[in-house]
Design a protein around this motif. Structure first.
Motif, PDB file in Angstrom:
ATOM      1  N   GLY A  93     -21.968 -18.231  15.607  1.00 18.04           N
ATOM      2  CA  GLY A  93     -22.198 -18.879  14.305  1.00 18.04           C
ATOM      3  C   GLY A  93     -20.914 -19.088  13.525  1.00 18.04           C
ATOM      4  O   GLY A  93     -20.762 -20.100  12.832  1.00 18.04           O
ATOM      5  N   GLN A  94     -19.980 -18.166  13.636  1.00 18.19           N
ATOM      6  CA  GLN A  94     -18.702 -18.316  12.953  1.00 18.19           C
ATOM      7  C   GLN A  94     -17.868 -19.424  13.581  1.00 18.19           C
ATOM      8  O   GLN A  94     -17.184 -20.161  12.882  1.00 18.19           O
ATOM      9  CB  GLN A  94     -17.939 -16.989  12.972  1.00 18.19           C
ATOM     10  N   VAL A  95     -17.919 -19.545  14.901  1.00 16.29           N
ATOM     11  CA  VAL A  95     -17.182 -20.608  15.586  1.00 16.29           C
ATOM     12  C   VAL A  95     -17.731 -21.969  15.177  1.00 16.29           C
ATOM     13  O   VAL A  95     -16.975 -22.894  14.873  1.00 16.29           O
ATOM     14  CB  VAL A  95     -17.235 -20.442  17.120  1.00 16.29           C
ATOM     15  N   ILE A 140     -10.079 -20.175  18.003  1.00 20.49           N
ATOM     16  CA  ILE A 140      -9.486 -19.567  19.201  1.00 20.49           C
ATOM     17  C   ILE A 140      -8.869 -18.225  18.857  1.00 20.49           C
ATOM     18  O   ILE A 140      -9.087 -17.231  19.552  1.00 20.49           O
ATOM     19  CB  ILE A 140      -8.445 -20.508  19.844  1.00 20.49           C
ATOM     20  N   THR A 141      -8.112 -18.182  17.789  1.00 20.29           N
ATOM     21  CA  THR A 141      -7.467 -16.938  17.367  1.00 20.29           C
ATOM     22  C   THR A 141      -8.492 -15.837  17.166  1.00 20.29           C
ATOM     23  O   THR A 141      -8.284 -14.688  17.582  1.00 20.29           O
ATOM     24  CB  THR A 141      -6.661 -17.156  16.070  1.00 20.29           C
ATOM     25  N   ASN A 142      -9.627 -16.168  16.578  1.00 18.73           N
ATOM     26  CA  ASN A 142     -10.643 -15.155  16.290  1.00 18.73           C
ATOM     27  C   ASN A 142     -11.559 -14.844  17.469  1.00 18.73           C
ATOM     28  O   ASN A 142     -12.225 -13.810  17.465  1.00 18.73           O
ATOM     29  CB  ASN A 142     -11.445 -15.563  15.061  1.00 18.73           C
ATOM     30  N   CYS A 143     -11.584 -15.702  18.477  1.00 26.99           N
ATOM     31  CA  CYS A 143     -12.306 -15.385  19.717  1.00 26.99           C
ATOM     32  C   CYS A 143     -11.442 -14.503  20.618  1.00 26.99           C
ATOM     33  O   CYS A 143     -11.965 -13.698  21.386  1.00 26.99           O
ATOM     34  CB  CYS A 143     -12.673 -16.658  20.465  1.00 26.99           C
ATOM     35  N   LEU A 144     -10.132 -14.656  20.530  1.00 22.46           N
ATOM     36  CA  LEU A 144      -9.213 -13.912  21.395  1.00 22.46           C
ATOM     37  C   LEU A 144      -8.709 -12.647  20.702  1.00 22.46           C
ATOM     38  O   LEU A 144      -7.510 -12.411  20.590  1.00 22.46           O
ATOM     39  CB  LEU A 144      -8.036 -14.798  21.823  1.00 22.46           C
ATOM     40  N   ARG A 145      -9.611 -11.856  20.233  1.00 28.41           N
ATOM     41  CA  ARG A 145      -9.288 -10.536  19.673  1.00 28.41           C
ATOM     42  C   ARG A 145      -9.464  -9.504  20.775  1.00 28.41           C
ATOM     43  O   ARG A 145     -10.470  -9.525  21.485  1.00 28.41           O
ATOM     44  CB  ARG A 145     -10.215 -10.188  18.515  1.00 28.41           C
ATOM     45  N   SER A 196     -19.675   3.661  34.079  1.00 29.60           N
ATOM     46  CA  SER A 196     -19.282   2.727  33.039  1.00 29.60           C
ATOM     47  C   SER A 196     -20.361   2.614  31.971  1.00 29.60           C
ATOM     48  O   SER A 196     -21.547   2.511  32.276  1.00 29.60           O
ATOM     49  CB  SER A 196     -19.020   1.348  33.656  1.00 29.60           C
ATOM     50  N   ALA A 197     -19.944   2.612  30.711  1.00 34.70           N
ATOM     51  CA  ALA A 197     -20.876   2.426  29.604  1.00 34.70           C
ATOM     52  C   ALA A 197     -21.252   0.963  29.458  1.00 34.70           C
ATOM     53  O   ALA A 197     -22.138   0.623  28.693  1.00 34.70           O
ATOM     54  CB  ALA A 197     -20.254   2.937  28.305  1.00 34.70           C
ATOM     55  N   GLY A 198     -20.570   0.093  30.196  1.00 32.45           N
ATOM     56  CA  GLY A 198     -20.842  -1.328  30.108  1.00 32.45           C
ATOM     57  C   GLY A 198     -20.001  -1.994  29.035  1.00 32.45           C
ATOM     58  O   GLY A 198     -19.078  -1.407  28.481  1.00 32.45           O
ATOM     59  N   TYR A 199     -20.326  -3.231  28.745  1.00 33.86           N
ATOM     60  CA  TYR A 199     -19.575  -4.017  27.769  1.00 33.86           C
ATOM     61  C   TYR A 199     -20.533  -4.909  27.004  1.00 33.86           C
ATOM     62  O   TYR A 199     -21.670  -5.142  27.430  1.00 33.86           O
ATOM     63  CB  TYR A 199     -18.480  -4.844  28.470  1.00 33.86           C
ATOM     64  N   ASP A 200     -20.066  -5.420  25.876  1.00 39.53           N
ATOM     65  CA  ASP A 200     -20.839  -6.321  25.034  1.00 39.53           C
ATOM     66  C   ASP A 200     -20.728  -7.730  25.623  1.00 39.53           C
ATOM     67  O   ASP A 200     -19.670  -8.362  25.525  1.00 39.53           O
ATOM     68  CB  ASP A 200     -20.288  -6.265  23.599  1.00 39.53           C
ATOM     69  N   GLY A 201     -21.791  -8.183  26.257  1.00 37.14           N
ATOM     70  CA  GLY A 201     -21.774  -9.490  26.909  1.00 37.14           C
ATOM     71  C   GLY A 201     -21.539 -10.642  25.947  1.00 37.14           C
ATOM     72  O   GLY A 201     -20.870 -11.619  26.289  1.00 37.14           O
ATOM     73  N   LEU A 202     -22.077 -10.545  24.737  1.00 35.43           N
ATOM     74  CA  LEU A 202     -21.878 -11.614  23.760  1.00 35.43           C
ATOM     75  C   LEU A 202     -20.415 -11.695  23.324  1.00 35.43           C
ATOM     76  O   LEU A 202     -19.855 -12.791  23.212  1.00 35.43           O
ATOM     77  CB  LEU A 202     -22.797 -11.411  22.559  1.00 35.43           C
ATOM     78  N   ALA A 203     -19.777 -10.549  23.122  1.00 34.81           N
ATOM     79  CA  ALA A 203     -18.357 -10.536  22.764  1.00 34.81           C
ATOM     80  C   ALA A 203     -17.512 -11.031  23.933  1.00 34.81           C
ATOM     81  O   ALA A 203     -16.524 -11.754  23.739  1.00 34.81           O
ATOM     82  CB  ALA A 203     -17.923  -9.131  22.340  1.00 34.81           C
ATOM     83  N   LEU A 263     -15.033 -18.251  25.703  1.00 38.25           N
ATOM     84  CA  LEU A 263     -15.045 -19.505  24.961  1.00 38.25           C
ATOM     85  C   LEU A 263     -13.659 -19.793  24.386  1.00 38.25           C
ATOM     86  O   LEU A 263     -13.169 -20.920  24.460  1.00 38.25           O
ATOM     87  CB  LEU A 263     -16.090 -19.449  23.841  1.00 38.25           C
ATOM     88  N   GLY A 264     -13.016 -18.767  23.826  1.00 41.77           N
ATOM     89  CA  GLY A 264     -11.664 -18.947  23.301  1.00 41.77           C
ATOM     90  C   GLY A 264     -10.685 -19.382  24.375  1.00 41.77           C
ATOM     91  O   GLY A 264      -9.855 -20.274  24.158  1.00 41.77           O
ATOM     92  N   VAL A 265     -10.786 -18.793  25.566  1.00 38.28           N
ATOM     93  CA  VAL A 265      -9.907 -19.176  26.672  1.00 38.28           C
ATOM     94  C   VAL A 265     -10.225 -20.603  27.121  1.00 38.28           C
ATOM     95  O   VAL A 265      -9.312 -21.384  27.408  1.00 38.28           O
ATOM     96  CB  VAL A 265     -10.013 -18.173  27.844  1.00 38.28           C
ATOM     97  N   ASN A 266     -11.513 -20.965  27.135  1.00 38.35           N
ATOM     98  CA  ASN A 266     -11.883 -22.347  27.466  1.00 38.35           C
ATOM     99  C   ASN A 266     -11.265 -23.330  26.483  1.00 38.35           C
ATOM    100  O   ASN A 266     -10.704 -24.355  26.882  1.00 38.35           O
ATOM    101  CB  ASN A 266     -13.407 -22.508  27.459  1.00 38.35           C
ATOM    102  N   PHE A 267     -11.370 -23.044  25.196  1.00 33.71           N
ATOM    103  CA  PHE A 267     -10.765 -23.919  24.185  1.00 33.71           C
ATOM    104  C   PHE A 267      -9.255 -24.011  24.389  1.00 33.71           C
ATOM    105  O   PHE A 267      -8.659 -25.078  24.283  1.00 33.71           O
ATOM    106  CB  PHE A 267     -11.058 -23.397  22.776  1.00 33.71           C
ATOM    107  N   MET A 268      -8.635 -22.875  24.667  1.00 38.61           N
ATOM    108  CA  MET A 268      -7.190 -22.838  24.886  1.00 38.61           C
ATOM    109  C   MET A 268      -6.807 -23.732  26.070  1.00 38.61           C
ATOM    110  O   MET A 268      -5.845 -24.497  26.001  1.00 38.61           O
ATOM    111  CB  MET A 268      -6.770 -21.387  25.129  1.00 38.61           C
ATOM    112  N   GLU A 269      -7.576 -23.651  27.146  1.00 42.41           N
ATOM    113  CA  GLU A 269      -7.290 -24.475  28.322  1.00 42.41           C
ATOM    114  C   GLU A 269      -7.561 -25.943  28.047  1.00 42.41           C
ATOM    115  O   GLU A 269      -6.867 -26.818  28.559  1.00 42.41           O
ATOM    116  CB  GLU A 269      -8.085 -23.995  29.529  1.00 42.41           C
TER     117      GLU A 269
END
Length: 135
Positions: free
Chosen positions: A130-132, A115-120, A45-52, A58-64
């Protein structure tokens, strides 16, 4: 009580492009690419972007927070437990975007935009913290 972070599970990154290969946390809040990375052989695995990945969570938390406890699991049909099949789990995680789209029409606030922009589905298209905060 609301907990958005558990620093006992935090990772220290060497920079914003430091890919992660391990994850922890509750499955419904896991970004699809994080779960997919965990399903692969870690050595390949190349891994993933932890910040993304954190922004997805965070978006799912807000949604819940808007929908109530266990609302994500209910929408995904994951109660009393999530599926065992990894492909079904990834499909469910990816479908959160569509579940949010049906809810978002009812709320047109800055929180809805965040939320919309976190759930891309594409991690590089997700807002950064910073955008949130500026939403």
């Amino acid at each position: 009580c609301l907990r958005l972070a558990d620093f006992g599970l935090a990772m220290q990154l060497s920079g914003p492009s430091h890919p992660l290969r391990h994850s922890c946390g509750s499955l419904p809040f896991c970004a699809p690419e994080v779960f997919q990375s965990e399903c692969l052989d870690v050595g390949n695995s190349a891994g993933y972007d932890g910040l993304a990945g954190d922004m997805w969570s965070l978006g799912v938390n807000f949604m819940e927070m808007l929908s109530g406890p266990y609302s994500i699991e209910k929408k995904l049909g994951w109660l009393p437990r999530h599926p065992e099949d990894n492909e079904l789990i990834v499909k469910g995680l990816r479908s959160i975007v569509n579940h949010w789209a049906t809810m978002a029409e009812e709320d047109s606030s800055g929180l809805e935009r965040a939320i919309t922009n976190c759930l891309r589905l594409q991690p590089m298209q997700r807002w950064r913290v910073g955008q949130v905060l500026g939403a």
